[in-house]
Design an enzyme around this catalytic site. Structure first.
Site, mmCIF file in Angstrom:
data_model
loop_
_atom_site.group_PDB
_atom_site.id
_atom_site.type_symbol
_atom_site.label_atom_id
_atom_site.label_comp_id
_atom_site.label_asym_id
_atom_site.label_seq_id
_atom_site.Cartn_x
_atom_site.Cartn_y
_atom_site.Cartn_z
ATOM 1 C CD GLU A 111 63.727 37.940 72.334
ATOM 2 O OE1 GLU A 111 63.885 37.552 71.095
ATOM 3 O OE2 GLU A 111 65.080 38.637 72.932
ATOM 4 C CG HIS A 236 72.138 35.362 69.451
ATOM 5 N ND1 HIS A 236 72.220 33.540 69.381
ATOM 6 C CD2 HIS A 236 71.415 36.191 69.135
ATOM 7 C CE1 HIS A 236 70.031 34.337 69.061
ATOM 8 N NE2 HIS A 236 69.815 35.653 69.581
ATOM 9 N NE ARG A 284 71.073 36.249 73.435
ATOM 10 C CZ ARG A 284 70.630 37.877 72.549
ATOM 11 N NH1 ARG A 284 70.955 39.116 72.400
ATOM 12 N NH2 ARG A 284 69.024 37.852 72.378
ATOM 13 C CG HIS A 345 74.151 38.609 68.600
ATOM 14 N ND1 HIS A 345 73.132 38.856 67.503
ATOM 15 C CD2 HIS A 345 73.257 39.660 69.461
ATOM 16 C CE1 HIS A 345 72.341 39.559 67.518
ATOM 17 N NE2 HIS A 345 71.752 39.446 68.818
ATOM 18 N NE ARG A 380 72.076 43.384 72.923
ATOM 19 C CZ ARG A 380 71.468 42.947 71.597
ATOM 20 N NH1 ARG A 380 69.924 43.300 72.344
ATOM 21 N NH2 ARG A 380 71.628 42.058 71.642
HETATM 22 P P1 FAD Z 1 72.777 49.866 63.318
HETATM 23 O O1 FAD Z 1 71.340 49.979 63.273
HETATM 24 O O2 FAD Z 1 73.976 48.634 63.165
HETATM 25 O O3 FAD Z 1 73.630 51.650 62.589
HETATM 26 C C1 FAD Z 1 74.547 52.100 61.912
HETATM 27 C C2 FAD Z 1 74.772 53.369 61.084
HETATM 28 O O4 FAD Z 1 75.652 53.813 61.002
HETATM 29 C C3 FAD Z 1 74.805 52.599 59.525
HETATM 30 O O5 FAD Z 1 73.397 53.902 58.917
HETATM 31 C C4 FAD Z 1 75.788 52.789 59.029
HETATM 32 O O6 FAD Z 1 75.689 52.466 57.548
HETATM 33 C C5 FAD Z 1 76.347 53.712 59.686
HETATM 34 N N1 FAD Z 1 77.909 53.924 59.938
HETATM 35 C C6 FAD Z 1 78.676 52.946 60.607
HETATM 36 N N2 FAD Z 1 80.077 53.349 59.894
HETATM 37 C C7 FAD Z 1 79.765 54.846 59.404
HETATM 38 C C8 FAD Z 1 80.715 56.140 59.276
HETATM 39 N N3 FAD Z 1 81.979 55.762 59.261
HETATM 40 N N4 FAD Z 1 80.468 56.640 58.382
HETATM 41 C C9 FAD Z 1 78.802 56.538 58.044
HETATM 42 N N5 FAD Z 1 78.201 56.217 58.519
HETATM 43 C C10 FAD Z 1 78.564 55.224 59.748
HETATM 44 N N6 FAD Z 1 68.440 43.707 68.858
HETATM 45 C C11 FAD Z 1 67.311 44.332 69.678
HETATM 46 O O7 FAD Z 1 67.162 44.639 70.751
HETATM 47 N N7 FAD Z 1 65.810 43.206 69.421
HETATM 48 C C12 FAD Z 1 66.374 42.355 68.503
HETATM 49 O O8 FAD Z 1 65.612 41.675 68.212
HETATM 50 C C13 FAD Z 1 67.736 42.251 68.209
HETATM 51 N N8 FAD Z 1 68.218 41.084 66.885
HETATM 52 C C14 FAD Z 1 68.983 41.343 66.281
HETATM 53 C C15 FAD Z 1 69.350 40.435 65.137
HETATM 54 C C16 FAD Z 1 70.268 41.113 64.407
HETATM 55 C C17 FAD Z 1 70.898 39.929 63.404
HETATM 56 C C18 FAD Z 1 71.732 41.610 64.534
HETATM 57 C C19 FAD Z 1 72.855 41.691 64.313
HETATM 58 C C20 FAD Z 1 71.590 42.252 65.822
HETATM 59 C C21 FAD Z 1 69.974 42.008 66.635
HETATM 60 N N9 FAD Z 1 69.717 43.010 67.660
HETATM 61 C C22 FAD Z 1 68.433 42.916 68.322
HETATM 62 C C23 FAD Z 1 71.184 44.136 68.243
HETATM 63 C C24 FAD Z 1 70.168 45.420 67.558
HETATM 64 O O9 FAD Z 1 69.819 45.423 66.874
HETATM 65 C C25 FAD Z 1 71.661 47.087 67.386
HETATM 66 O O10 FAD Z 1 71.878 46.721 68.248
HETATM 67 C C26 FAD Z 1 70.815 48.364 66.685
HETATM 68 O O11 FAD Z 1 69.770 48.475 65.922
HETATM 69 C C27 FAD Z 1 71.793 49.003 66.514
HETATM 70 O O12 FAD Z 1 71.346 49.984 66.435
HETATM 71 P P2 FAD Z 1 72.009 51.671 66.228
HETATM 72 O O13 FAD Z 1 71.203 51.892 65.472
HETATM 73 O O14 FAD Z 1 72.960 52.352 67.567
HETATM 74 O O15 FAD Z 1 72.929 50.830 64.966
HETATM 75 C C1 SIN Z 2 67.313 37.482 68.782
HETATM 76 O O1 SIN Z 2 66.126 37.257 68.373
HETATM 77 O O2 SIN Z 2 67.618 36.510 68.997
HETATM 78 C C2 SIN Z 2 67.860 38.528 69.384
HETATM 79 C C3 SIN Z 2 67.517 39.740 70.070
HETATM 80 C C4 SIN Z 2 68.306 40.722 70.450
HETATM 81 O O3 SIN Z 2 69.383 40.637 69.955
HETATM 82 O O4 SIN Z 2 68.281 41.237 70.681
#
Ligand code: FAD
Ligand code: SIN
Length: 527
Positions: A111, A236, A284, A345, A380
């Site tokens: 990537e 993104h 990015r 993103h 990032r």
């Molecule tokens: P999240 O997975 O966002 O979970 C947040 C949790 O908090 C959820 O359960 C939600 O319900 C809960 N929550 C929020 N507010 C409250 C509240 N007030 N009360 C109770 N619960 C609450 N990163 C990579 O490293 N590789 C990738 O390939 C990649 N692809 C991506 C593709 C997309 C489309 C997106 C949007 C992001 C991508 N990212 C990627 C980024 C990555 O997915 C996120 O940064 C990561 O999953 C965040 O995880 P987290 O556990 O911090 O939060």
């Molecule tokens: C992607 O698949 O392009 C997202 C990867 C990332 O957000 O790190």
């Protein structure tokens, strides 16, 4: 009042990683608003970065991370995360995540910003596989209770203690709204971990899911924790441009596997004008700004991402989910270019934490996208964020276990007070304000900023604060109202941070201050 050993807010990669480690020794409650798989984790496509190839080194991964982060990263954090990456991948394999493999080794894709192939993945839907495996393990564990449909409102601190108003910043848990009954209850614990994800929905166009409203960041800030580098919002480069499907990401791995960016007007590959060496695989911020510039210069609605020169089987094999989704929208990516635009993103800034996931407030930890750990700096590196969730979810849980004896049992706390509120009379206020915030944030605080635009945004935020606080003070809470309040607080922190940075660095690009200072410095806001 419900009491547990440890309370975790959020059931994504960070929250569930912490839950599984803690569950070895104590009882854990995981609260999530909406569905358990409603966060960004479930949507992640590209994969997880880790040094697993013999030709690659930790130093390479550290260097790539710091180049992408424009030097704002804290090297100590970068080393910590990069060196724990292989172990994190092995733990996920042990949980049954079916990473793609080739001839007995994990398949590594590439990537933007990575000098080597180092992204482990499950086709082009890595996040869904990770979320499923973590949820299964948490569900199966007798010490983990999962409680979806609970929107947390505010952290419980010393000022909520029933016996006396201690005023201390010690965190004892959270008040949460049961989304099905409308009742608010206090959940207390010896330690609380915020794992609430990012604030992407503060922007009109975002790849993030509906609930990415910065709740954890706003709750921590209101309780007295510092936040850092909130101006570093990542866009993104390649979100599908489609009038009906607004936030479908086209993974960076499409460019990693040969995809080219083409100006549909000139039919020319344009990255050579912006970053002749790294082309489509530049970090990015560089690629997103290049697309933004082409769109503005040529009055386009979108640019093209084209991988149709690669063999059709290769494209279908690497990107089966994206291929099917696009085909359903009438685009055959093996033969046609994909129309794309940049979209918000990832939230690089957040609650300031140390290497153990500790925040400023005793009893409060944080992990994942809601934090600023020092890993990402000003931008990032692709696929470093799931990794950060695994490493810091684990670190926070281990620190809590190591210091268990120092955590007192929570005191009695005051119940939620609804004596002075009534049913909301005009829900339209919420919708109107939500739409307004997202629009001015996109137009004034987006990929390219100016002092005047930031000033305009700050002015709008000031007016909206009065309106939203007044509404919040008079009406019964709903998830929409909780999110609006947090969205506005997040917008305020982003704009305040952007106005405090008098240079351009990484994701923060201001036409009035295009220079980059010799010494990098964090934007740390103190409540
Ligand atoms: P999240 O997975 O966002 O979970 C947040 C949790 O908090 C959820 O359960 C939600 O319900 C809960 N929550 C929020 N507010 C409250 C509240 N007030 N009360 C109770 N619960 C609450 N990163 C990579 O490293 N590789 C990738 O390939 C990649 N692809 C991506 C593709 C997309 C489309 C997106 C949007 C992001 C991508 N990212 C990627 C980024 C990555 O997915 C996120 O940064 C990561 O999953 C965040 O995880 P987290 O556990 O911090 O939060
Ligand atoms: C992607 O698949 O392009 C997202 C990867 C990332 O957000 O790190």
């Amino acid at each position: 009042m419900t009491q547990h050993d440890v309370l975790i807010i959020g059931s994504g990669a960070a929250g569930l990683t912490a839950a599984l480690v803690l569950a070895e020794r104590c009882k854990v409650l995981v609260l999530a608003k909406g569905a358990l798989d409603g966060g960004s984790t479930n949507w992640a496509q590209g994969g997880i970065a880790a040094v697993l190839d013999e030709g690659d080194t930790f130093e390479n991964h550290i260097r790539d991370t710091m180049i992408a982060g424009a030097g704002l990263n804290r090297r100590e954090t970068v080393e910590f995360v990069v060196e724990h990456a292989p172990q994190a991948i092995h733990r996920l394999e042990a949980l049954g995540v079916p990473f793609n493999a080739e001839q007995g080794s994990l398949h590594l894709t590439r990537e933007g910003g990575h000098s080597h192939r180092r992204i482990v993945h499950v086709d082009d839907a890595t996040g869904a596989a990770v979320q499923k495996a973590l949820l299964k393990a948490a569900n199966d564990h007798p010490n983990v209770t999962l409680l979806p449909g609970h929107a947390c409102i505010d952290l419980i601190t010393g000022r909520h203690e029933a016996a006396r108003y201690s005023g201390s910043g010690r965190v004892w848990g959270v008040y949460a709204l049961d989304e099905s009954t409308g009742k608010v209850e206090a959940y207390t614990a010896r330690a609380t971990i915020l794992a609430t994800g990012g604030a992407g929905r503060v922007y009109q166009f975002s790849t993030a899911p509906r609930g990415a409203t910065g709740d954890g960041i706003a709750m921590a800030w209101r309780a007295g924790a510092r936040v850092s580098n909130m101006e570093m919002m990542q866009f993104h480069p390649t979100c599908l441009y489609n009038l009906e499907v607004k936030n479908f990401l086209i993974t960076e791995a499409v460019r990693g596997e040969g995809g080219r960016l083409i100006n549909p007007r000139t039919a020319k590959r344009f990255m050579e004008f912006y970053d002749p060496e790294r082309l489509e695989l530049a970090p990015r911020d560089v690629v997103a700004r290049a697309i933004d510039s082409e769109i503005k210069k040529f009055g386009l609605d979108f640019v093209h991402l084209d991988i149709s020169h690669m063999p059709a089987d290769f494209v279908r094999g690497h990107f089966p989910n994206i291929y099917e989704r696009l085909l359903g929208l009438g685009i055959d990516m093996t033969r046609q270019p994909i129309p794309v635009v940049p979209a918000q993103h990832y939230t690089c800034g957040g609650i300031l934490i140390d290497l153990a996931g500790r925040t400023d407030l005793p009893g409060l930890y944080a992990a994942g996208e809601c934090t600023e750990s020092g890993l990402h700096g000003a931008n990032r590196l692709a696929s470093n964020s799931l990794l950060e969730c695994f490493v810091f979810g684990d670190a926070a849980a281990r620190d809590i276990l190591a210091r268990w004896d120092s955590f007192d049992a929570p005191p009695e706390v005051r119940p939620w007070d609804e004596s002075r509120v009534t049913e909301a009379d005009e829900e339209v206020v919420i919708k109107q304000n939500w739409t307004e915030i997202r629009r001015f944030m996109w137009n004034y605080v987006g990929i390219v900023r100016t002092n005047k635009r930031l000033e305009r945004a700050a002015h709008r935020i000031k007016l909206l604060f009065d309106e939203v606080n007044d509404y919040y003070g008079h009406f019964r809470v709903s998830t929409d109202l909780i999110e609006l309040r947090n969205l506005l607080q997040s917008a305020e922190l982003i704009v305040r941070s952007a106005r405090a940075r008098h240079e351009s660095r990484g994701l923060h690009y201001n036409l009035d201050t295009p220079q980059t200072d010799a010494e990098p410095h964090d934007t740390i806001l103190v409540p």
